[in-house]
Write a protein that holds these residues in place. Sequence first.
Motif, PDB file in Angstrom:
ATOM      1  N   LEU A 123      14.372  56.951  35.410  1.00  0.00           N
ATOM      2  CA  LEU A 123      14.990  56.989  34.082  1.00  0.00           C
ATOM      3  C   LEU A 123      13.990  57.467  33.027  1.00  0.00           C
ATOM      4  N   LEU A 124      12.747  57.010  33.165  1.00  0.00           N
ATOM      5  CA  LEU A 124      11.706  57.387  32.216  1.00  0.00           C
ATOM      6  C   LEU A 124      11.430  58.885  32.299  1.00  0.00           C
ATOM      7  N   ASN A 125      11.338  59.408  33.522  1.00  0.00           N
ATOM      8  CA  ASN A 125      11.109  60.843  33.703  1.00  0.00           C
ATOM      9  C   ASN A 125      12.254  61.666  33.111  1.00  0.00           C
ATOM     10  N   GLU A 126      13.467  61.102  33.157  1.00  0.00           N
ATOM     11  CA  GLU A 126      14.637  61.806  32.632  1.00  0.00           C
ATOM     12  C   GLU A 126      14.596  61.901  31.108  1.00  0.00           C
ATOM     13  N   VAL A 127      14.151  60.818  30.447  1.00  0.00           N
ATOM     14  CA  VAL A 127      14.214  60.778  28.986  1.00  0.00           C
ATOM     15  C   VAL A 127      12.945  61.302  28.311  1.00  0.00           C
ATOM     16  N   ALA A 167      18.058  61.995  13.160  1.00  0.00           N
ATOM     17  CA  ALA A 167      17.109  60.904  12.938  1.00  0.00           C
ATOM     18  C   ALA A 167      17.531  59.661  13.715  1.00  0.00           C
ATOM     19  N   SER A 168      18.832  59.364  13.722  1.00  0.00           N
ATOM     20  CA  SER A 168      19.323  58.182  14.444  1.00  0.00           C
ATOM     21  C   SER A 168      19.261  58.385  15.952  1.00  0.00           C
ATOM     22  N   VAL A 169      19.589  59.593  16.413  1.00  0.00           N
ATOM     23  CA  VAL A 169      19.505  59.877  17.844  1.00  0.00           C
ATOM     24  C   VAL A 169      18.044  59.808  18.298  1.00  0.00           C
ATOM     25  N   ALA A 170      17.130  60.311  17.468  1.00  0.00           N
ATOM     26  CA  ALA A 170      15.702  60.233  17.792  1.00  0.00           C
ATOM     27  C   ALA A 170      15.269  58.781  17.932  1.00  0.00           C
ATOM     28  N   ALA A 171      15.708  57.930  16.981  1.00  0.00           N
ATOM     29  CA  ALA A 171      15.379  56.509  17.054  1.00  0.00           C
ATOM     30  C   ALA A 171      15.996  55.868  18.296  1.00  0.00           C
ATOM     31  N   LEU A 172      17.239  56.292  18.638  1.00  0.00           N
ATOM     32  CA  LEU A 172      17.916  55.759  19.825  1.00  0.00           C
ATOM     33  C   LEU A 172      17.131  56.106  21.090  1.00  0.00           C
ATOM     34  N   LEU A 173      16.703  57.345  21.220  1.00  0.00           N
ATOM     35  CA  LEU A 173      16.025  57.769  22.442  1.00  0.00           C
ATOM     36  C   LEU A 173      14.632  57.162  22.561  1.00  0.00           C
ATOM     37  N   THR A 174      13.910  57.043  21.455  1.00  0.00           N
ATOM     38  CA  THR A 174      12.585  56.408  21.533  1.00  0.00           C
ATOM     39  C   THR A 174      12.716  54.925  21.842  1.00  0.00           C
ATOM     40  N   GLY A 175      13.735  54.278  21.250  1.00  0.00           N
ATOM     41  CA  GLY A 175      13.974  52.869  21.570  1.00  0.00           C
ATOM     42  C   GLY A 175      14.404  52.685  23.012  1.00  0.00           C
ATOM     43  N   TYR A 176      15.251  53.586  23.505  1.00  0.00           N
ATOM     44  CA  TYR A 176      15.726  53.580  24.893  1.00  0.00           C
ATOM     45  C   TYR A 176      14.544  53.730  25.850  1.00  0.00           C
ATOM     46  N   ALA A 177      13.654  54.688  25.569  1.00  0.00           N
ATOM     47  CA  ALA A 177      12.480  54.911  26.424  1.00  0.00           C
ATOM     48  C   ALA A 177      11.553  53.701  26.403  1.00  0.00           C
ATOM     49  N   THR A 178      11.394  53.089  25.233  1.00  0.00           N
ATOM     50  CA  THR A 178      10.540  51.906  25.112  1.00  0.00           C
ATOM     51  C   THR A 178      11.062  50.763  25.979  1.00  0.00           C
ATOM     52  N   GLU A 179      12.383  50.581  25.982  1.00  0.00           N
ATOM     53  CA  GLU A 179      12.982  49.510  26.780  1.00  0.00           C
ATOM     54  C   GLU A 179      12.827  49.781  28.277  1.00  0.00           C
ATOM     55  N   TYR A 215       9.894  48.498  33.332  1.00  0.00           N
ATOM     56  CA  TYR A 215       8.943  48.881  34.374  1.00  0.00           C
ATOM     57  C   TYR A 215       7.795  47.876  34.460  1.00  0.00           C
ATOM     58  N   LYS A 216       7.282  47.477  33.320  1.00  0.00           N
ATOM     59  CA  LYS A 216       6.147  46.552  33.301  1.00  0.00           C
ATOM     60  C   LYS A 216       6.536  45.179  33.848  1.00  0.00           C
ATOM     61  N   ARG A 217       7.785  44.760  33.625  1.00  0.00           N
ATOM     62  CA  ARG A 217       8.183  43.398  33.989  1.00  0.00           C
ATOM     63  C   ARG A 217       8.828  43.300  35.367  1.00  0.00           C
ATOM     64  N   LEU A 218       9.204  44.430  35.955  1.00  0.00           N
ATOM     65  CA  LEU A 218       9.852  44.398  37.262  1.00  0.00           C
ATOM     66  C   LEU A 218       8.833  44.287  38.391  1.00  0.00           C
ATOM     67  N   ASP A 219       9.277  43.773  39.516  1.00  0.00           N
ATOM     68  CA  ASP A 219       8.438  43.743  40.711  1.00  0.00           C
ATOM     69  C   ASP A 219       8.231  45.160  41.224  1.00  0.00           C
ATOM     70  N   ALA A 220       7.195  45.331  42.053  1.00  0.00           N
ATOM     71  CA  ALA A 220       6.805  46.665  42.514  1.00  0.00           C
ATOM     72  C   ALA A 220       7.952  47.404  43.191  1.00  0.00           C
TER      73      ALA A 220
END
Length: 987
Positions: free
Chosen positions: A330-334, A299-311, A316-321
């Motif tokens: 990184l997103l494709n990996e997780v 349960a904690s690892v699941a929360a860690l990975l979903t939080g990691y993917a969210t970050e 991605y949204k805030r970085l320049d092109a």
Amino acid sequence: MDDLEKAILISFDEYGTVNPQLKSQAVAFCQQIKDNPLICNICIERLCFSKLVQVHFWCLQCLHEVLGTRYSDMTPDQISFLRKSLFSMACFEGLEDKNSVRLLDGPAYIKNKLAQVLTTLIYFEYPAVWSSVFLDFLPNLSRGAVVIDMFCRLLNSLDDGLISLDYPRTTEETAVAARVKDAMRQQCISQIVRAWYDIVSMSRNSHPEICASVLDTMRRYISWIDIGLIVNDTFLRLLFELILVDGGLDQLRAAAASCVLAVVSKRMEPQLKLNLIKSLQMSRVFVLLGEDKDSELVASVAALLTGYATEILDCYKRLDAEDKGSSIELLNEVLPSVFYVMQNCEIDTTFSIVQFLSGYVATMKSLSPLRETQLHHVGQILEVIRMQIQFDPIYRDNLDVLDKIGKEEEDRMMEFRKDLITLFRSVGRVAPDVTQIYIRNSLISSVAAPPDRNVEEVEAALFLFHAFGESLSDEALRTGNGLLKELVPMLLSSRFPCHSNRLVALIYLDTITRYAKFVQENNQYIPLVLAAFLDERGIHHPNVNVSRRASYLFMRVVKLLKAKLVPFIETILQSLQDTIAQFTRTHCVENDLLVAENGSHIFEAIGLLIGMEDVPVEKQTDFLSSLLSPLCQQIEALIANAKVQNPEESPAKIWNIQQIIMAINALSKGFSERLVTASRPAIGLMFKKTLDVLLQILVIFPKIESLRYKVTSFVHRMVDTLGASVFPYLPKALEQLLAESEPKELVNFLVLLNQLICKFRSAVQDIMEEVYPVIAGRIFNILPRDGFPSGPGSNTEEIRELQELQRTVYTFLHVIATHDLSGVFLAPKSRGYLDPMMQLLLHTSCHHRDTLIRKGCVQIFTRLIKDWCSKRFGEEKVPGFQNFVIEAFATNCCLYSVLDKSFDFHDANTLVLLGEIVVAQKVMYEKFGNDFLTHLVSKGFPTAHCPQDLAEQYCQKIQGDIKSLKSFYQLFIENLRQEQNGSLVFR
């Protein structure tokens, strides 16, 4: 045990074993002690020597309240004594007296309460007074697990009670929290982090539970301390060792994972965050998801990975092109692990699947065409959506019979699905081909699955197919874009093993209806559509809720396809014989009534089919006769039976009659006025005979409101269907309908008259001259002359009915006046009601709170002025009317009511009313000339304190165009309001 301890025990009684009077005395005694100036000494003494945990709790609670409310009144010595005593207890320092007790040996709630009291002291004293509290605690941690546990409880209490942003805080609390955090950062947080590290690294094997507590506390503080204290080779290595160690305590591993999540979630610039994320090498954690999915670790690892993917997605949204590439990698990996979590693990409540996936789908829009990885992810997202929207099998029976539990679950799921379906449509727009392939595979899989397992799967697959159709244009539906040419025939020919289930049957029929436009262009599938609706999947489904819904949807499909259905009419009627027969039974039982409730949709569908001119006249006559004749015969039989019985004693028969009227009414909707009156009058004759039969119901059942309403509705329908040929039947119908004087009855009657007037205009002059005086007499007796009461108790059902009647009356008068029927008001029988009508219209046009009703009344006056004030032969058509309009209407409505401050020029409806008032003045000037102007200028304007130059401007403007007059009149009124300054008394 002294008196205080006895009183505390009695006041804490939870089982009702103590006399209530004695308990209230004990509570009063405890309160009296609490007010003692020496209460702190009393409490500390009891905490040191009493062996009763109830006493410990009462004393700690008492100290908490005293500190919170009286801290500023306490002496320095009292506070110092309290501080030292409490700190000594928290550090497990016992007194030399062998009778003393140690609080830390007590239960958890006592230690938590002690931490809460210390937090209150920190609130007031740190760092200005008690600057060393945290540094003083650290050496005592060597005393062992019990003190470490207490230190964790203190820090947790400080977070809950002061620092955490998860709770609402006052401005003062926010300021104190900032002060405490700043002081801790500067003075002691690095030492505390070092202590956390030492404890965990040295005690991970010997005391894993206490290490888990330490990490849980640390997790709370990571969000605001210097991230470098945690993000370093030493501490991060330790955390990942704890997470990855095989065979370790799940609680400790889960706590370490939560700390890493806190690190990942810490706010920082996107490039810094991305660098941090890369350094974590999170991929080594993915494998842990394969362990027991019900464990705390997973349960904690699941929360860690979903939080990691969210970050990562946020980066991605805030970085320049140019910097987005590494975040996508990184997103494709997780993502495969995240999809696994979504499908197999309990999701942390702080993580929104829909929000995350919607964000990811939005990134795909900039990656056109999609790469193979993204296309694979689309399939995973669709699978997640399908699993999320599935009903829980535990509710299968409840949902099938739709009991209370089933209804609540269905409502909950319908609400829950909304955001998921929005996400699904987004996916469909980004990858339409993948979406259609997924739907096809889901349907194939659902058909093949065993019936005991596939109810929820089939319902979800059909629901997605239905939702996909909602996002397609009409053109796409008709032409069958993409795989639709394969999917729709597959849908139509499918017979799911679980088709008897209510949910599956309903969504199946809804989905067919959604794609009916495809069948409109592909007529070869019409037999499949008809079969789906007419067999046990639709109208003949064993579940009454399904058969009702099928009847309604079949009617919609017939509306769309009716031109293509002529060759199938006989087949359709044959299939519906048993359904139709339910309306021709003399005795209707309760279950049949449930079916009949929606049966009118079947008759509407049949009417649409047989009412087309494409149907040969002989067949059309036979079809209609075979339907109307048995229904009319049943009505006649019920009426004949009612003549020898008290009709009110047979509710089932009344209900039966009501259903038959609804069926006939629905059937008639398919027949146009041109067909029944011009091209095929024999059809019209059948409906006339039917109307004659139904009007007898009003004679036999004059007091049954539901029947009167249904017959009135049928008369409405016949006015539209039969046109002017309905006239011979109107006197009888109107006479019977006028027999009742209840407000609701009158409203329905007036609506019918409005329809007649709008359709036939002056052709109903004679009828209206007979009916209007009867209506006017009743209306002026029923409606209050001085308006309706307001305030408490005024919103009763009776008053609401009268208000509805009043609104309908104004509409009725407006319809008469604007459809060339104003002569009805002047007929000999109506003359007596002319003056009360004028007074009512005048009062309403000036004072009614509904602006639109006032507008209607002004329009009535305008029309009557045009009709009655021509003076072609030198005489007034209505003696006294011109004087009434000039002296009463022109001054009171057109001037005084507009001057009232309640006439708000900022309101759109009020400006519309102003426009009608200006039009009325223009018409009065055109009809009355100087008579109108002279009275207004000499009588009205002086009362309103109108200056001479303003009056002259008005006289000029009223001779010009209406647009200029309206603009001028608003300014004119605004100037007058300033001139009269509240001195005008409005009448």
